[in-house]
Design an enzyme around this catalytic site. Structure first.
Site, mmCIF file in Angstrom:
data_model
loop_
_atom_site.group_PDB
_atom_site.id
_atom_site.type_symbol
_atom_site.label_atom_id
_atom_site.label_comp_id
_atom_site.label_asym_id
_atom_site.label_seq_id
_atom_site.Cartn_x
_atom_site.Cartn_y
_atom_site.Cartn_z
ATOM 1 N N ARG A 51 20.897 21.422 6.781
ATOM 2 C CA ARG A 51 19.511 21.675 7.137
ATOM 3 C C ARG A 51 18.505 21.038 6.181
ATOM 4 N NH1 ARG A 51 22.556 25.061 9.192
ATOM 5 N NH2 ARG A 51 23.565 24.842 7.185
ATOM 6 N N ARG A 101 18.961 17.917 -4.679
ATOM 7 C CA ARG A 101 19.806 19.126 -4.755
ATOM 8 C C ARG A 101 20.915 18.856 -5.751
ATOM 9 N NH1 ARG A 101 22.210 22.500 0.238
ATOM 10 N NH2 ARG A 101 20.043 23.166 0.202
HETATM 11 N N1 CP Z 1 19.446 26.612 4.084
HETATM 12 C C1 CP Z 1 20.060 25.581 3.470
HETATM 13 O O1 CP Z 1 19.777 25.245 2.310
HETATM 14 O O2 CP Z 1 20.979 24.935 4.249
HETATM 15 P P1 CP Z 1 21.781 23.638 3.812
HETATM 16 O O3 CP Z 1 22.683 24.020 2.670
HETATM 17 O O4 CP Z 1 22.535 23.207 5.041
HETATM 18 O O5 CP Z 1 20.778 22.606 3.369
#
Ligand code: CP
Length: 302
Positions: A51, A101
């Site tokens: 996401r 990230r």
């Molecule tokens: N909500 C969220 O951070 O999803 P992902 O890990 O898929 O980015």
């Protein structure tokens, strides 16, 4: 917000949260605009994501910007031993904004101190996930019509769940009552409870999800973050501990909505998906509009 990194949710004020929410609403009405033409965003994902990465990239594409980056370290020079320091120094030459990230807590702050390019924290270990929080606030506002005085049930892995840490800090500006529901091993860390104590805010802690469920305005479910456990026995003890089922929602308030940052594993049964109170898929879609709002604000385009 112009040229400012977004590393912790506390980097923004209450007024700035509300400005982002208002801009997100504009983008929801009109998501395709050439505002980012000529701008390059680097998405550096040292940890898996569906996401966050894809909604950032969708947001840039819908605003006519370009995306560079990597979705996992295997396709970058990190595998050759390049440091985060060098990676940030180099990528800063190639873009106008970095979305990062990383599994290490504090890594996004470290990156933001190495470069003049604004850095957006897309999740740093168990610490913070501020853009998730802004889309959570947007989702709460859209479903409740307010952010003030809400009763929030926060369920699951409250120890390692970075989304709940950021959400707690942001919602604290709006006089919430929190119910923290978790197994003993995954309780909300003391530092966050002390934060609430300092603000004089009410919270309750327990293991049982069903009791008092009729009081909830929002049930915020989370996944057990087994990838952060140092002891595999912790996973065995805590996996499958909560399983929200459709029948458990009978008698809940009409305005109540179930949120989840996703991905889910077993903590929400698929039979909840058909309940109009299930909001988590719309919540994920809201991520595009909110991230459009965040990026255009930081780039000084809005
Ligand atoms: N909500 C969220 O951070 O999803 P992902 O890990 O898929 O980015």
């Amino acid at each position: 917000m112009k040229n400012r990194s977004l590393v912790s949710i506390t980097d923004y004020s209450k007024e700035e949260y509300l400005r982002i929410l208002s801009l997100a609403d504009e983008f929801e009405q009109n998501p395709v605009q050439p505002l980012m033409e000529g701008r390059v965003v680097a998405t550096l994902f040292f940890e898996p994501s569906t996401r966050t990465r894809l909604s950032f990239e969708s947001a840039v594409n819908r605003l006519s910007g370009r995306v560079i980056g990597f979705a996992d370290t295997a396709s970058s020079s990190v595998t050759k031993g390049e440091t985060l320091y060098d990676t940030i120094k180099i990528v800063s030459n190639y873009c106008d904004l970095i979305v990062m990230r990383h599994p290490l807590e504090g890594s996004a702050r470290f990156a933001s101190e190495l470069t003049d390019i604004p850095v957006i924290n897309a999740g740093d270990g168990a610490n913070q996930h501020p853009t998730q929080t802004l889309l959570d606030l947007y989702s709460i506002y859209k479903t409740q019509g307010t952010l003030e005085n809400l009763t929030m049930f926060v369920v699951g892995d409250l120890k390692y769940g970075r989304t709940v840490h950021s959400l707690l800090m942001a919602l604290s500006q709006f006089n919430p009552t929190f119910h923290f529901i978790s197994p003993d091993e995954l309780k909300m860390p003391d530092e966050y409870k002390l934060y609430l104590d300092g603000l004089g805010l009410e919270y309750h802690e327990r293991k049982d999800l069903s009791s008092n469920i009729k009081d909830a305005d929002i049930i915020y479910m989370t996944r057990v973050q087994k990838e952060r456990f140092s002891d595999p026995i912790e996973d065995e003890k805590t996996k499958n501990v909560y399983r929200l089922k459709n029948k458990m929602l009978a008698g809940t308030k009409p305005n109540m909505r179930v949120l989840h940052p996703l991905p889910r594993v077993t903590e929400i049964d698929q039979d909840v998906d058909i309940n109009p109170k299930a909001y988590y898929f719309t919540q994920a879609r809201n991520g595009v509009y909110v991230r459009q709002a965040i990026m255009t604000s930081i780039l000084g385009l809005k």
